[in-house]
Design a protein around this motif. Structure first.
Motif, PDB file in Angstrom:
ATOM      1  N   ASP A   1       0.826  -1.210   0.000  1.00  0.00           N
ATOM      2  CA  ASP A   1       0.000   0.000   0.000  1.00  0.00           C
ATOM      3  C   ASP A   1       0.855   1.252   0.000  1.00  0.00           C
ATOM      4  O   ASP A   1       1.799   1.372   0.771  1.00  0.00           O
ATOM      5  CB  ASP A   1      -0.910   0.012   1.238  1.00  0.00           C
ATOM      6  N   ARG A  53      -3.732   3.899   1.011  1.00  0.00           N
ATOM      7  CA  ARG A  53      -4.595   3.889   2.189  1.00  0.00           C
ATOM      8  C   ARG A  53      -3.917   4.563   3.378  1.00  0.00           C
ATOM      9  O   ARG A  53      -4.581   5.179   4.208  1.00  0.00           O
ATOM     10  CB  ARG A  53      -4.991   2.456   2.574  1.00  0.00           C
ATOM     11  N   ARG A  91     -11.481  -1.411   2.449  1.00  0.00           N
ATOM     12  CA  ARG A  91     -10.894  -1.914   1.209  1.00  0.00           C
ATOM     13  C   ARG A  91     -11.775  -2.993   0.600  1.00  0.00           C
ATOM     14  O   ARG A  91     -12.120  -3.975   1.253  1.00  0.00           O
ATOM     15  CB  ARG A  91      -9.496  -2.470   1.474  1.00  0.00           C
TER      16      ARG A  91
END
Length: 824
Positions: free
Chosen positions: A530, A533, A737
């Motif tokens: 990631d 996020r 998510r």
């Protein structure tokens, strides 16, 4: 004519009656395997009575005289509710699916046999401490007690699928549980594929400088330049055909886009409104019906624990006790390396090592295939690891003639103590005890987030390979297996794993982002899960001086995409509010309508809005236009948008805007041209799929969560009874998510996300909450098959209480297990 009509009517009536009888018979046979939760049962293997109290959400609260008896009860409860799921997990790990499903799963079995997971699991039983072995033996005895009850009372073979597929179940063994741990590691691994894709992309690109665009380094200090793969391994063709992954739903081999994710964050008392520590955790795995997670409470000698288990494993993997809360996120440790092994030209049964040619370690393995002849495999291992077939993640495309590919991986050990470490964490009474208990953990590598009543901490657990600083590719590309510098030099000490205890800011967390910036070979990983996020998480955490249970829940359910907020102004910079109004019905007018909608959008990926669908389709079409002419068929591997790539291109970082020009065309296209063309592509696809009324679009229609039954989900008629489909918010880059499928006719289906969510508040532990994505039962006829699904979709939770009185007060049933060799 009247006679014929009467006979036709009689025949129709007979067929209707026969159909009703058959349906009733099928229902009766299937319902025989529904467990009776309010029951007294005499079983073998117990030392004292066990009580399984199921609260109104069907969460079992298990009480016994000893830990072994409690684990026995958990095994019994798992087998009551998830028998079929456990069988499939074990068969998958053993490479024995084809005994049930025939040649359709033969490729899966071939690959699993090459990894030899089950042999390593049998060996690992002996590496465990006595306490863990006793727990595994008691747990297995509980499962086998349920099997004995099914056989003695003719309870429909334990699950409806057992009747349909005739899949006999052998008694459960401790090694079966260890094999499931290794299977989970397999499902959460992505470095093997990442190395192959990096090598293939390096071969395909005419400009080596562009590799860093499409496979960007994660933000942080620079990484030393790597050799171009064609120079590192000569003789490999620059372009090769794709060999797609086996699409079978039972396959554990997934693209690296689905190699595990998760969120976890914690607050110290100084940052908590109530003065107690807080912890939120939502591990992300592929969706299925039933979910992989199963909620349970165990009353152990060390105290009560409650949280999420995986059927087949006697441990709370994410949850809390009265004194400690723990959660896990994928750590993305680089624990896999691909090696190119040179065969002896005079004897292909030998391969090159630093000391010369040696024979492969090999043995035959027979796969029994339903309705077909058995298949015999020759399994080969080098000193680096098992030899893989060229079809696995397209290894053939990067392997020169006269060579084979092998894989080294921390999980491929016969001394795996991961389950013992997890049980130690579950029994720990404070953060320091939990950190010490986790030292024996091997794989899959995780970030373990911990809170006790005073302290918060996060530690990367799992073996990290020790690499030579002279490694030719730093583990980012396949390398020569006979070069000593490329081989692992053992495992780094546990103390070298990243660790954060009691940070001064009082907040810590992980969204699979890069957590440390250390130079190779102490780098942990070049691949992280990631970059997006984490930006939203930081904003939410820093927007409050103190947090509460509800603010942590709010963050778990947040649907704002920082990616959309950052990229839309970039790609639409020369498109917003330009030109005169176009006539209705023209592509230009449709484009203006789409841009008008996006101009007023906040970036919230709400299921009821049209903008998320327009945005997602635009970005998908844009990336495809940018890379298709450069990568050809390899572009199919990049089926999820890489935000850093789009940003590099539109900011022209290090000349990345070169991707906007189509090499095969005469004119020179600008990035604005590509953005406009891609938006038109997206709108054409939307019109053909969802209609041309943009304002009426719903993201949730395209972004359905697909909790599908892995064996029956594709069967006509039955799929409507066993699959759970839900309109959902969120997306690839939101804290809530919902990882999209990325390919096929439904590329935005939500296929991977938080099957478990938990929020633990140690100021008032009984106000802690949790939820799973389907229900506790794996039986499609049970009311508990999907009773939690709508709560999960709406962002609701159920209480996580260790109060036995509350569980009993609203119990749906109490199962009492009595030892067969003792009087009641």
């Amino acid at each position: 004519m009247a006679v014929i009509f009467r006979w036709l009517m009689r025949l129709a009536a007979f067929l209707i009656v026969l159909s009703v009888v058959l349906v009733a018979l099928v229902y009766w046979l299937a319902s025989r395997s529904l467990p009776e939760y309010d029951d007294d049962i005499t079983v073998r293997g117990l030392t004292a009575p066990v009580e399984i109290v199921r609260d109104n959400a069907n969460v079992p609260h298990i009480f016994g005289a000893s830990d072994e008896d409690v684990f026995f009860g958990l095994g019994f409860a798992h087998a009551q509710d998830r028998m079929w799921q456990m069988i499939m997990l074990r068969r998958t790990a053993q490479g024995r699916l084809s005994e049930v499903f025939g040649s359709a799963t033969l490729n899966i079995d071939r690959l699993l046999r090459r990894f030899d997971l089950y042999t390593l699991s049998v060996q690992s039983v002996e590496a465990l401490d006595d306490q863990t072995r006793a727990a595994l033996q008691a747990y297995a005895a509980g499962i086998n007690a349920r099997l004995a009850q099914i056989n003695s009372e003719a309870l429909g073979r334990g699950a409806p699928e057992m009747l349909l597929f005739n899949a006999p179940m052998a008694p459960w063994r401790p090694a079966d549980s260890l094999a499931i741990v290794k299977l989970m590691a397999l499902q959460m691994s992505g470095h093997l594929e990442a190395e192959v894709i990096r090598a293939r992309t390096s071969l395909a690109l005419s400009d080596d400088a562009r590799l860093k665009d499409i496979l960007p380094d994660f933000p942080g200090s620079g990484i030393a330049a790597l050799p171009e793969y064609a120079a590192l391994v000569p003789g490999v063709p620059r372009h090769a055909a794709n060999i797609p992954l086996d699409p079978h739903p039972l396959s554990p081999f997934k693209h690296m886009a689905f190699a595990g994710a998760s969120n976890a964050w914690a607050a110290a008392p100084s940052r908590s409104a109530s003065g107690g520590t807080l912890l939120a955790n939502d591990p992300h795995l592929g969706f299925s019906a039933p979910a992989i997670w199963y909620l349970a409470r165990l009353e152990l000698e060390s105290g009560g624990v409650i949280g999420g288990t995986i059927p087949g494993l006697p441990v709370i993997l994410s949850g809390r006790s009265a004194a400690l809360g723990w959660g896990v996120t994928s750590a993305y440790v680089d624990d896999q390396d691909v090696y190119i092994e040179e065969l002896d030209p005079d004897d292909p049964q030998r391969y090159r090592t630093p000391e010369g040619f040696k024979k492969f370690r090999s043995r035959a393995s027979i796969i029994n295939v339903k309705d077909a002849d058995p298949v015999t495999l020759t399994l080969r291992w080098t000193e680096n690891g098992p030899v893989m077939p060229g079809s696995h993640y397209n290894l053939a495309a990067i392997t020169p003639p006269g060579h084979v590919a092998s894989v080294n991986w921390t999980m491929l050990t016969g001394r795996d103590r991961s389950l013992a470490a997890a049980m130690g964490v579950m029994r720990a009474q404070n953060v320091q005890e939990a950190l010490a208990a986790a030292e024996g953990y091997v794989a899959p590598a995780q970030n373990l987030t911990l809170v006790d009543r005073e302290t918060i901490a996060m530690k990367t657990i799992g073996d990290m390979p020790r690499r030579d600083a002279a490694h030719q590719s730093q583990g980012r590309l396949p390398s020569f297996g006979w070069v000593a510098a490329n081989r692992w030099q053992g495992i780094l000490p546990y103390e070298a794993n990243p660790e954060f205890i009691a940070p001064s800011g009082g907040i810590l967390g992980n969204t699979n982002n890069k957590i440390v910036d250390r130079p190779f070979p102490d780098h942990v990983s070049f691949l992280w899960g990631d970059t997006q996020r984490i930006q939203r998480w930081k904003r939410l955490m820093q927007s409050r001086q103190v947090h509460t249970r509800d603010s942590f829940i709010e963050a778990q359910l947040d649907t704002v995409s920082p990616t959309a907020r950052a990229l839309l102004p970039l790609i639409g910079a020369e498109l917003w509010f330009t030109g005169e109004a176009a006539p209705d019905g023209t592509p230009e007018r449709q484009r203006q309508r789409a841009l008008d909608l996006l101009a007023g959008w906040s970036g919230e990926m709400n299921e009821h809005l049209p903008e998320p669908l327009i945005y997602a389709a635009w970005l998908r079409a844009l990336q495809d236009r940018l890379i298709r002419d450069e990568l050809g068929l390899l572009a199919e591997e990049f089926d999820h948008v890489e935000p850093l790539f789009i940003e590099r291109v539109f900011r022209n970082i290090d000349g990345a805007a070169a991707w906007c020009d189509v090499r095969q065309s005469a004119p020179v296209e600008s990035c604005s041209d590509m953005a406009r063309l891609a938006l038109d592509d997206a709108l054409i696809w939307i019109n053909e799929t969802w209609g041309d009324q943009l304002e009426s679009l719903r993201w949730g229609d395209a972004h359905q969560a697909t909790h599908d039954h892995q064996a029956l989900g594709g069967v006509p008629v039955l799929r409507h009874f066993v699959n759970i489909r839900q309109s959902t918010s969120g997306g690839d880059n939101t804290l809530l998510r919902g990882r999209t499928k990325g390919s096929g006719p439904d590329p935005f289906f939500n296929v991977h996300g938080a099957g478990y969510r938990g929020v633990y508040d140690f100021a008032d532990p009984d106000s802690s909450v949790f939820i799973t994505s389907t229900g506790q039962s794996g039986h499609p006829l049970s009311r508990h098959y999907d009773d939690l699904a709508q709560l999960w979709r709406r962002g609701e939770y159920i209480p996580m209480s260790l109060d036995a009185g509350l569980a009993r007060a609203a119990a749906v049933g109490i199962t009492r297990l009595y030892p067969a060799d003792k009087t009641r």
